[in-house]
Design a protein around this motif. Structure first.
Motif, mmCIF file in Angstrom:
data_model
loop_
_atom_site.group_PDB
_atom_site.id
_atom_site.type_symbol
_atom_site.label_atom_id
_atom_site.label_comp_id
_atom_site.label_asym_id
_atom_site.label_seq_id
_atom_site.Cartn_x
_atom_site.Cartn_y
_atom_site.Cartn_z
ATOM 1 N N ARG A 110 -2.058 11.228 14.579
ATOM 2 C CA ARG A 110 -0.680 10.724 14.615
ATOM 3 C C ARG A 110 -0.529 9.499 15.512
ATOM 4 O O ARG A 110 0.523 9.261 16.075
ATOM 5 C CB ARG A 110 0.292 11.813 15.094
ATOM 6 N N GLY A 112 -2.077 6.557 14.280
ATOM 7 C CA GLY A 112 -2.431 5.476 13.368
ATOM 8 C C GLY A 112 -3.919 5.196 13.270
ATOM 9 O O GLY A 112 -4.331 4.202 12.661
ATOM 10 N N THR A 115 -5.432 5.421 9.567
ATOM 11 C CA THR A 115 -4.999 4.283 8.744
ATOM 12 C C THR A 115 -5.777 3.025 9.130
ATOM 13 O O THR A 115 -6.265 2.293 8.257
ATOM 14 C CB THR A 115 -3.481 4.053 8.924
ATOM 15 N N LYS A 151 -0.064 4.610 2.469
ATOM 16 C CA LYS A 151 0.162 3.439 3.327
ATOM 17 C C LYS A 151 -0.802 2.306 2.985
ATOM 18 O O LYS A 151 -0.470 1.136 3.105
ATOM 19 C CB LYS A 151 0.015 3.826 4.800
HETATM 20 C C1 LIG Z 1 -5.470 13.588 7.915
HETATM 21 C C2 LIG Z 1 -5.946 12.767 9.108
HETATM 22 C C3 LIG Z 1 -7.159 11.946 8.721
HETATM 23 C C4 LIG Z 1 -4.798 11.842 9.561
HETATM 24 O O1 LIG Z 1 -5.278 11.066 10.640
HETATM 25 P P1 LIG Z 1 -4.266 10.320 11.631
HETATM 26 O O2 LIG Z 1 -5.077 9.440 12.509
HETATM 27 O O3 LIG Z 1 -3.357 11.292 12.264
HETATM 28 O O4 LIG Z 1 -3.426 9.446 10.594
HETATM 29 P P2 LIG Z 1 -2.422 8.266 10.997
HETATM 30 O O5 LIG Z 1 -1.992 8.448 12.426
HETATM 31 O O6 LIG Z 1 -3.028 6.996 10.572
HETATM 32 O O7 LIG Z 1 -1.162 8.618 10.121
HETATM 33 C C5 LIG Z 1 -0.922 8.090 8.848
HETATM 34 C C6 LIG Z 1 0.381 8.669 8.326
HETATM 35 O O8 LIG Z 1 0.229 10.067 8.063
HETATM 36 C C7 LIG Z 1 1.206 10.811 8.750
HETATM 37 N N1 LIG Z 1 0.576 12.056 9.125
HETATM 38 C C8 LIG Z 1 -0.508 12.238 9.909
HETATM 39 N N2 LIG Z 1 -0.803 13.551 9.979
HETATM 40 C C9 LIG Z 1 0.124 14.191 9.234
HETATM 41 C C10 LIG Z 1 0.329 15.547 8.916
HETATM 42 N N3 LIG Z 1 -0.468 16.507 9.383
HETATM 43 N N4 LIG Z 1 1.377 15.871 8.108
HETATM 44 C C11 LIG Z 1 2.195 14.910 7.600
HETATM 45 N N5 LIG Z 1 2.023 13.586 7.870
HETATM 46 C C12 LIG Z 1 1.007 13.242 8.687
HETATM 47 C C13 LIG Z 1 1.585 9.946 9.932
HETATM 48 O O9 LIG Z 1 2.868 10.289 10.449
HETATM 49 C C14 LIG Z 1 1.533 8.567 9.301
HETATM 50 O O10 LIG Z 1 2.669 8.323 8.490
HETATM 51 P P3 LIG Z 1 3.878 7.388 8.967
HETATM 52 O O11 LIG Z 1 3.263 6.099 9.413
HETATM 53 O O12 LIG Z 1 4.729 7.287 7.750
HETATM 54 O O13 LIG Z 1 4.526 8.125 10.121
HETATM 55 C C15 LIG Z 1 -6.327 13.698 10.294
HETATM 56 O O14 LIG Z 1 -5.239 14.561 10.570
HETATM 57 C C16 LIG Z 1 -7.571 14.511 10.052
HETATM 58 O O15 LIG Z 1 -8.663 14.076 10.343
HETATM 59 N N6 LIG Z 1 -7.411 15.733 9.502
HETATM 60 C C17 LIG Z 1 -8.510 16.647 9.266
HETATM 61 C C18 LIG Z 1 -9.597 16.099 8.331
HETATM 62 C C19 LIG Z 1 -9.051 15.499 7.078
HETATM 63 O O16 LIG Z 1 -8.093 15.991 6.511
HETATM 64 N N7 LIG Z 1 -9.688 14.404 6.620
HETATM 65 C C20 LIG Z 1 -9.278 13.729 5.404
HETATM 66 C C21 LIG Z 1 -9.877 14.375 4.220
HETATM 67 S S1 LIG Z 1 -9.354 13.564 2.705
#
Ligand SMILES: CC(C)(COP(=O)(O)OP(=O)(O)OC[C@H]1O[C@@H](n2cnc3c(N)ncnc32)[C@H](O)[C@@H]1OP(=O)(O)O)[C@@H](O)C(=O)NCCC(=O)NCCS
Length: 199
Positions: A110, A112, A115, A151
């Motif tokens: 959360r 960024g 992204t 995004k």
């Molecule tokens: C999914 C994941 C990659 C997101 O990583 P992150 O660094 O938090 O993502 P970002 O901060 O770039 O967020 C991108 C957008 O997603 C949203 N977001 C992040 N996590 C979220 C969640 N759990 N539920 C809903 N929205 C979420 C953010 O708010 C942001 O949106 P916005 O700019 O409109 O507010 C991370 O939570 C993760 O590694 N999860 C476990 C492994 C996984 O799922 N990998 C991807 C497999 S396809």
């Protein structure tokens, strides 16, 4: 052959893995396992040094063979701290199709990071590997990853039924695609958003 060097984005270094990343990788995965094992088949509850070592060895050989390119994600101001992984690999060399995958340490979500890291690896995919199309496969219900895809300008193209087994359960995945021309049209937006360096 892709140069085995770091790539940079405004806040991040993406660095090819080396053997000494083992401890940092194990620690980051252990800290995040509850989030990772909801979606990723490799992230079993007992993930440890042995698993990470196999990953590192495969990562080095895959890079050498030009098959897949994994990067350790680090903050520029704290390069010793493992923040996550981002990868691009070939699906079809002939059709110039690749796939991207990523995970971010739970304490760093959360902010960024996914992204920004994914935007940077799309530069690698389209500008260094010369891909025509990049896909993401995202488990249904993984709203964070879907948002990353949206995004970055990906289009949700369809549903792959029971594509992967995670924790013993078959999960449906949506497939998202980004074409080279769409990436080129998005590039200024990536830079304006601060995800990649300005051209
Ligand atoms: C999914 C994941 C990659 C997101 O990583 P992150 O660094 O938090 O993502 P970002 O901060 O770039 O967020 C991108 C957008 O997603 C949203 N977001 C992040 N996590 C979220 C969640 N759990 N539920 C809903 N929205 C979420 C953010 O708010 C942001 O949106 P916005 O700019 O409109 O507010 C991370 O939570 C993760 O590694 N999860 C476990 C492994 C996984 O799922 N990998 C991807 C497999 S396809």
């Amino acid at each position: 052959m892709l140069a085995s060097a770091s790539r940079f984005s405004p806040r991040l270094e993406l660095r090819p893995f080396r053997r000494r990343d083992l401890d940092g990788l194990v620690e980051a995965a252990a800290d995040s396992i509850a989030d990772l094992n909801k979606w990723l088949p490799w992230a079993h509850a007992a993930y440890g040094r042995r698993d990470a070592l196999i990953f590192l060895r495969d990562s080095v050989s895959a890079w050498g063979e030009g098959r897949a390119f994994d990067f350790a994600v680090r903050y520029l101001e704290n390069p010793g701290y493992h923040v996550g992984n981002v990868s691009v690999w070939f699906v079809s060399r002939q059709s110039r199709v690749g796939e991207v995958g990523y995970w971010i340490r739970s304490s760093e979500t959360r902010k960024g990071v996914a992204t920004e890291a994914a935007a940077r690896i799309l530069e690698v995919a389209f500008e260094e590997l010369d891909l025509h199309r990049v896909v993401l496969r995202i488990a249904v219900g993984n709203h964070g990853s879907e948002r990353v895809a949206e995004k970055l300008g990906f289009t949700r193209e369809g549903l792959l039924r029971e594509e992967l087994q995670v924790n013993g359960e078959w999960m449906d995945h949506s497939v998202w695609g980004l074409l080279e021309k769409e990436y080129r049209a998005m590039k200024t937006q990536y830079a304006n958003a601060g995800w990649v360096m300005p051209a």
